[in-house]
Design an enzyme around this catalytic site. Structure first.
Site, PDB file in Angstrom:
ATOM      1  N   ASP A 124      -7.346   4.934   5.310  1.00 37.61           N
ATOM      2  CA  ASP A 124      -8.489   4.211   4.746  1.00 37.61           C
ATOM      3  C   ASP A 124      -9.480   5.171   4.086  1.00 37.61           C
ATOM      4  OD1 ASP A 124      -9.866   1.857   4.184  1.00 37.61           O
ATOM      5  OD2 ASP A 124     -11.138   2.048   5.959  1.00 37.61           O
ATOM      6  N   HIS A 146      -6.832   5.937  -4.789  1.00 42.38           N
ATOM      7  CA  HIS A 146      -5.484   5.583  -4.318  1.00 42.38           C
ATOM      8  C   HIS A 146      -4.458   6.610  -4.806  1.00 42.38           C
ATOM      9  CE1 HIS A 146      -7.106   1.949  -2.790  1.00 42.38           C
ATOM     10  NE2 HIS A 146      -7.265   1.327  -3.938  1.00 42.38           N
ATOM     11  N   LEU A 172      12.594  12.615  11.026  1.00 39.74           N
ATOM     12  CA  LEU A 172      11.330  11.875  11.147  1.00 39.74           C
ATOM     13  C   LEU A 172      11.595  10.448  10.679  1.00 39.74           C
ATOM     14  CD1 LEU A 172       8.104  11.906  11.418  1.00 39.74           C
ATOM     15  CD2 LEU A 172       8.090  12.318   8.959  1.00 39.74           C
TER      16      LEU A 172
HETATM   17  C1  IPE Z   1      -6.796  -1.301   6.203  1.00 37.84           C
HETATM   18  O1  IPE Z   1      -7.822  -0.936   5.365  1.00 37.84           O
HETATM   19  C2  IPE Z   1      -5.530  -1.494   5.436  1.00 37.84           C
HETATM   20  C3  IPE Z   1      -4.922  -0.275   4.907  1.00 37.84           C
HETATM   21  C4  IPE Z   1      -5.341   0.937   5.090  1.00 37.84           C
HETATM   22  C5  IPE Z   1      -3.724  -0.480   4.154  1.00 37.84           C
HETATM   23  P1  IPE Z   1      -8.812  -2.011   4.721  1.00 37.84           P
HETATM   24  O2  IPE Z   1      -9.776  -1.266   3.902  1.00 37.84           O
HETATM   25  O3  IPE Z   1      -8.051  -3.085   4.054  1.00 37.84           O
HETATM   26  O4  IPE Z   1      -9.500  -2.621   6.025  1.00 37.84           O
HETATM   27  P2  IPE Z   1     -10.929  -3.284   6.203  1.00 37.84           P
HETATM   28  O5  IPE Z   1     -11.053  -4.320   5.148  1.00 37.84           O
HETATM   29  O6  IPE Z   1     -11.929  -2.205   6.044  1.00 37.84           O
HETATM   30  O7  IPE Z   1     -10.909  -3.817   7.591  1.00 37.84           O
HETATM   31  C1  IPE Z   2      -7.311   2.400   1.770  1.00 36.32           C
HETATM   32  O1  IPE Z   2      -8.464   2.681   1.080  1.00 36.32           O
HETATM   33  C2  IPE Z   2      -6.199   1.900   0.894  1.00 36.32           C
HETATM   34  C3  IPE Z   2      -5.911   0.478   1.091  1.00 36.32           C
HETATM   35  C4  IPE Z   2      -6.524  -0.348   1.894  1.00 36.32           C
HETATM   36  C5  IPE Z   2      -4.848  -0.076   0.296  1.00 36.32           C
HETATM   37  P1  IPE Z   2      -9.481   1.554   0.634  1.00 36.32           P
HETATM   38  O2  IPE Z   2      -9.063   1.056  -0.711  1.00 36.32           O
HETATM   39  O3  IPE Z   2      -9.627   0.501   1.657  1.00 36.32           O
HETATM   40  O4  IPE Z   2     -10.810   2.410   0.505  1.00 36.32           O
HETATM   41  P2  IPE Z   2     -12.243   2.018   1.017  1.00 36.32           P
HETATM   42  O5  IPE Z   2     -12.109   1.654   2.463  1.00 36.32           O
HETATM   43  O6  IPE Z   2     -12.697   0.867   0.169  1.00 36.32           O
HETATM   44  O7  IPE Z   2     -13.052   3.240   0.819  1.00 36.32           O
HETATM   45 MG    MG Z   3     -10.815   0.293   3.254  1.00 35.39          MG
END
Ligand code: IPE
Ligand code: IPE
Ligand code: MG
Length: 243
Positions: A20, A37, A131
């Site tokens: 995240d 990303h 792995l």
């Molecule tokens: C969790 O992150 C999902 C992934 C890392 C793929 P999100 O950014 O979607 O989660 P929330 O919305 O903060 O809970």
């Molecule tokens: C995690 O990073 C990737 C996915 C959930 C796909 P985010 O896109 O949720 O990044 P933040 O949490 O908004 O910073």
């Molecule tokens: Mg996120």
């Protein structure tokens, strides 16, 4: 390579990572979210290498949740393309290194061609065992549990047949050990529908850095923290210490 970790450290057998913070990483740099990303695929290679070097056997990475479909269409499309790019770019090397790829989650929302690509990658690497890399894409813990229930009913099982062990066999992670530790990058302290059945007794580790900044050193810190936990599994300390 493991010499960089103290030999008496316990290495978790299975780690799950909620990758995240890509969007915030980008925003802090004045970049569009998709740059976060993209950057988040660069450090993945380093983390995989470190997992292999440290002797971690199973790694489950949360790449796209069932709820992530609700994001703006352009971002969703970008995240789907990233899955394809990573397979195209990394598959050969992963295979050479003995990594077995598994997909946890649904494929039905993916373009046909990508579904095939994922299947081929899983098939190609199915005999590897250095792995096991579970890629959680279009994954949600609740959806996984509902799917397991549906399949149990389809198989005509009786209520008394349904045990925790049997139920586990109907999950995507059948025959794999439960995660010992769940790492979440980006500082938020929640599970966001990740491995909600399997993580019942996982140690939770929250890294404050965003996913693109999480590398080998951060993983070492997480393993060190894991070693400072007492996993009681509902018991009391005295029972664990044998006194
Ligand atoms: C969790 O992150 C999902 C992934 C890392 C793929 P999100 O950014 O979607 O989660 P929330 O919305 O903060 O809970
Ligand atoms: C995690 O990073 C990737 C996915 C959930 C796909 P985010 O896109 O949720 O990044 P933040 O949490 O908004 O910073
Ligand atoms: Mg996120």
């Amino acid at each position: 390579m493991t010499s960089e970790l103290s030999p008496d450290l316990v290495i978790p057998e299975h780690i799950g990572i909620i990758m995240d913070g890509n969007g915030r990483w980008a925003r802090e740099r004045g970049l569009p979210r998709h740059e976060g990303h993209r950057q988040g695929t660069e450090n993945l290679r380093e983390v995989l290498q470190a997992c292999g070097d440290f002797g971690i056997k199973y790694l489950t990475i949360y790449a796209f949740s069932t709820e992530n479909w609700g994001r703006p269409k352009a971002e969703v499309n970008f995240l789907i393309r990233i899955l394809e790019t990573v397979i195209d770019r990394e598959l050969r090397e992963l295979h050479q290194k003995g990594v077995r790829l598994r997909h946890v989650g649904s494929s039905s929302g993916l373009p046909r061609q990508l579904q095939r690509k994922v299947q081929e990658a899983v098939e190609l690497t199915k005999n590897n065992d250095s792995l096991i890399l579970n890629v959680a894409f279009d994954y949600g813990g609740r959806a996984e549990i509902v799917r397991a229930c549906q399949r149990i009913i389809e198989d005509g099982l009786e209520p008394e047949d349904v045990t925790e062990e049997l139920f586990s066999q109907y999950l995507y992670t059948a025959n794999q050990p439960d995660p010992d530790m769940i790492i979440r990058t980006g500082g938020d302290m929640r599970i966001s529908n990740f491995l909600i059945w399997q993580a019942a007794y996982a140690e939770i580790y929250v890294a404050n850095c965003y996913w693109p900044d999480f590398g080998r050193e951060e993983l070492k810190k997480a393993i060190a923290s894991f070693n400072n936990r007492e996993r009681r599994f509902g018991l009391v300390s005295e029972q664990l210490n044998g006194s």
